[in-house]
Design an enzyme around this catalytic site. Structure first.
Site, PDB file in Angstrom:
ATOM      1  N   CYS A  74      62.189  61.791  73.668  1.00 53.39           N
ATOM      2  CA  CYS A  74      62.336  63.203  73.735  1.00 53.39           C
ATOM      3  C   CYS A  74      61.273  64.169  73.996  1.00 53.39           C
ATOM      4  O   CYS A  74      60.758  65.209  73.239  1.00 53.39           O
ATOM      5  CB  CYS A  74      63.308  63.928  72.824  1.00 53.39           C
ATOM      6  SG  CYS A  74      65.102  63.102  72.866  1.00 53.39           S
TER       7      CYS A  74
ATOM      8  N   SER B  97      34.321  54.221  73.212  1.00 53.58           N
ATOM      9  CA  SER B  97      35.079  53.156  73.713  1.00 53.58           C
ATOM     10  C   SER B  97      35.296  53.482  75.171  1.00 53.58           C
ATOM     11  O   SER B  97      35.135  54.613  75.769  1.00 53.58           O
ATOM     12  CB  SER B  97      36.315  53.145  73.018  1.00 53.58           C
ATOM     13  OG  SER B  97      37.037  52.188  73.224  1.00 53.58           O
TER      14      SER B  97
ATOM     15  N   ARG C 191      48.808  56.090  74.816  1.00 57.02           N
ATOM     16  CA  ARG C 191      47.280  56.343  75.340  1.00 57.02           C
ATOM     17  C   ARG C 191      47.582  57.375  76.673  1.00 57.02           C
ATOM     18  O   ARG C 191      46.692  58.261  76.785  1.00 57.02           O
ATOM     19  CB  ARG C 191      46.940  55.054  75.818  1.00 57.02           C
ATOM     20  CG  ARG C 191      46.509  54.217  74.608  1.00 57.02           C
ATOM     21  CD  ARG C 191      45.584  52.959  74.802  1.00 57.02           C
ATOM     22  NE  ARG C 191      44.247  53.406  75.489  1.00 57.02           N
ATOM     23  CZ  ARG C 191      43.924  53.289  76.800  1.00 57.02           C
ATOM     24  NH1 ARG C 191      44.514  52.864  77.646  1.00 57.02           N
ATOM     25  NH2 ARG C 191      42.757  53.767  77.004  1.00 57.02           N
TER      26      ARG C 191
ATOM     27  N   GLU D 293      30.426  44.428  68.540  1.00 53.06           N
ATOM     28  CA  GLU D 293      31.719  44.452  68.006  1.00 53.06           C
ATOM     29  C   GLU D 293      32.517  44.708  68.921  1.00 53.06           C
ATOM     30  O   GLU D 293      33.455  45.704  69.124  1.00 53.06           O
ATOM     31  CB  GLU D 293      31.978  45.664  67.178  1.00 53.06           C
ATOM     32  CG  GLU D 293      31.279  45.489  65.763  1.00 53.06           C
ATOM     33  CD  GLU D 293      30.999  46.652  64.945  1.00 53.06           C
ATOM     34  OE1 GLU D 293      31.641  47.715  65.026  1.00 53.06           O
ATOM     35  OE2 GLU D 293      30.600  46.631  63.749  1.00 53.06           O
ATOM     36  N   PRO D 294      33.154  43.732  69.945  1.00 53.90           N
ATOM     37  CA  PRO D 294      34.077  43.820  71.151  1.00 53.90           C
ATOM     38  C   PRO D 294      35.289  43.863  70.547  1.00 53.90           C
ATOM     39  O   PRO D 294      35.750  43.156  69.677  1.00 53.90           O
ATOM     40  CB  PRO D 294      33.572  42.807  71.896  1.00 53.90           C
ATOM     41  CG  PRO D 294      33.209  41.582  71.196  1.00 53.90           C
ATOM     42  CD  PRO D 294      32.362  42.440  70.013  1.00 53.90           C
TER      43      PRO D 294
ATOM     44  N   TYR E  51      44.948  48.761  71.912  1.00 50.81           N
ATOM     45  CA  TYR E  51      45.496  50.150  71.427  1.00 50.81           C
ATOM     46  C   TYR E  51      46.680  50.515  71.963  1.00 50.81           C
ATOM     47  O   TYR E  51      47.051  51.929  72.148  1.00 50.81           O
ATOM     48  CB  TYR E  51      44.189  50.931  71.985  1.00 50.81           C
ATOM     49  CG  TYR E  51      42.970  50.925  71.319  1.00 50.81           C
ATOM     50  CD1 TYR E  51      42.703  51.193  70.200  1.00 50.81           C
ATOM     51  CD2 TYR E  51      42.011  50.281  72.210  1.00 50.81           C
ATOM     52  CE1 TYR E  51      41.460  50.910  69.727  1.00 50.81           C
ATOM     53  CE2 TYR E  51      40.501  49.890  71.549  1.00 50.81           C
ATOM     54  CZ  TYR E  51      40.490  50.106  70.330  1.00 50.81           C
ATOM     55  OH  TYR E  51      39.314  50.075  69.837  1.00 50.81           O
TER      56      TYR E  51
END
Length: 422
Positions: free
Chosen positions: A341, A209, A310, A275-276, A371
């Site tokens: 935290c 990816s 991410r 499969e985008p 994502y």
């Protein structure tokens, strides 16, 4: 401010205020709160259509793991795209959105018996087999259901995608698929053909990816094509993985048509599927946050790693801009951090923001559609943000904001009410 590829197509600015889908983000933040994901519906649809146009003779499966909700499923259905899911939860969303089951491809490296039973009973168009155990499990389930289940074999072609190791899936040490070089993929093909309750409909590979160069795709296509011809298979699904730009000045990714041209050249007439996911959902959405605290070089906002893990997981780079007002103050470098935290709860490193930034300002982080909501968590018991679709001056919630009452419902015998201050 110039608009570039990291922003949705409807992006405009007026008197220093960002507008998306014809609406000021100040109004959106006031009505829907922050954090919030603002999804440009027309932009999402146009990106999906670009993939459909790039591969008129093949199949385009939207990668639902990037972002999925029932309304998005309805958009995809109307546009003629198919859908790729990888869990029972995503399968349930596909059903809720009305996607015809024959247009759903079911992925996953460890599908449970319950998930496989549900998929077979619903009539899923294809199950992508990922292990020998799953192959036998599905064969028994399909036989018990009295049906012949179409399947693809996921092949690990041994290709370096030149991406972050956590999102590279085409190497020999991947947890996914059957090794091509070790002979496992060939054995899987032969086993499927020996099972009356399974029908081999094609071969599948996915090398990773956030890929910005086409040579890895080309090499995977060459290896998969040679294997397909040796196995007398005429359909290849070469997965997704095309990357996007996250910051102004980032390398621009290839267009869908560029990737399809490379794949078609290497596959030589085989029926092709792609499969985008990220390349459709990612640039179509902007994340909004409200500044709460400014301390030295840190700007704390009302979200963080629970709504965008991410940066903490992959070191993914983002940018942030002041979106709620104009400022002539000189820019300075800030680290935009979340409210959790964790010292690693950082959303943007070295964001160039006006020096007069103050609490209450709204920041916008582009390229927020892939994502982020799909990987969001309730860390520190923080409810997950909503997704608000905007188009032609109108806004509607397609994923509502979670509440603390939602969280309390998870606890047995606990009233689903939020304590109030005395």
């Amino acid at each position: 401010m110039s608009i570039d590829s990291v922003w949705p197509a409807s992006t405009t600015w007026a008197e220093g205020v960002l507008h998306l889908g014809g609406l000021a983000v100040t109004d959106l933040a006031r009505e829907h709160g922050t954090p919030a994901y603002i999804l440009d519906e027309a932009d999402f649809r146009a990106r999906a259509q670009a993939w459909r146009d790039a591969l008129p003779g093949g199949d385009v499966h939207y990668g639902g793991k990037a972002f999925l909700c029932p309304e998005v499923v309805r958009w995809l259905d109307r546009l003629g795209l198919n859908l790729d899911v990888c869990t029972g939860g995503e399968l349930a969303v596909a059903q809720a959105g009305g996607m015809p089951p024959e247009r759903v491809v079911f992925h996953g490296n460890n599908k449970s018996e319950d998930e496989l039973r549900r998929a077979v009973a619903w009539g899923v168009g294809c199950v992508v087999l990922d292990s020998f155990a799953e192959l036998e499990r599905l064969a028994a389930i399909a036989a018990g259901h009295g049906t012949v289940q179409p399947v693809m074999i996921r092949v690990t072609p041994g290709v370096d995608a030149r991406t972050h190791k956590s999102i590279a899936t085409g190497g020999e040490d991947s947890k996914f698929g059957f090794s091509l070089s070790a002979g496992d993929a060939e054995r899987a093909v032969r086993l499927v053909r020996a099972r009356p309750s399974l029908r081999l409909s094609g071969l599948h590979s996915h090398i990773g990816s956030q890929i910005l160069q086409l040579d890895g795709f080309a090499e995977a296509a060459r290896r998969m094509t040679a294997f397909a011809r040796a196995m007398d298979v005429d359909r290849l699904d070469l997965g997704g993985g095309l990357g996007i730009a996250y910051r102004p000045g980032d390398p621009l990714p290839p267009a869908p048509s560029d990737l399809v041209t490379v794949l078609q050249k290497e596959t030589g007439g085989l029926h092709l599927s792609v499969e985008p996911g990220r390349s459709i959902a990612g640039p179509s959405t902007v994340a909004l946050y409200t500044v709460g605290t400014i301390k030295g070089g840190y700007v704390s906002v009302d979200g963080g790693m629970s709504d965008n893990p991410r940066p903490a997981m992959y070191g993914s780079p983002y940018t942030a801009v002041l979106a709620s007002r104009a400022s002539s103050a000189p820019a300075r470098g800030f680290t935009v951090v979340g409210k959790h935290c964790e010292s690693g709860d950082i959303l943007v490193h070295d964001a160039r923001l006006p020096g007069d930034l103050e609490p209450g300002d709204v920041l916008a982080v582009p390229a927020g559609g892939a994502y982020q909501r799909s990987m969001a968590s309730n860390y520190n018991h923080v409810p997950r943000p909503p997704v608000v679709a905007v188009r032609d001056g109108a806004a509607r919630v397609v994923v509502r904001r979670e509440t603390e009452s939602d969280l309390l419902r998870l606890y047995p015998d606990q009233p689903a009410r939020v304590p109030t201050a005395p």
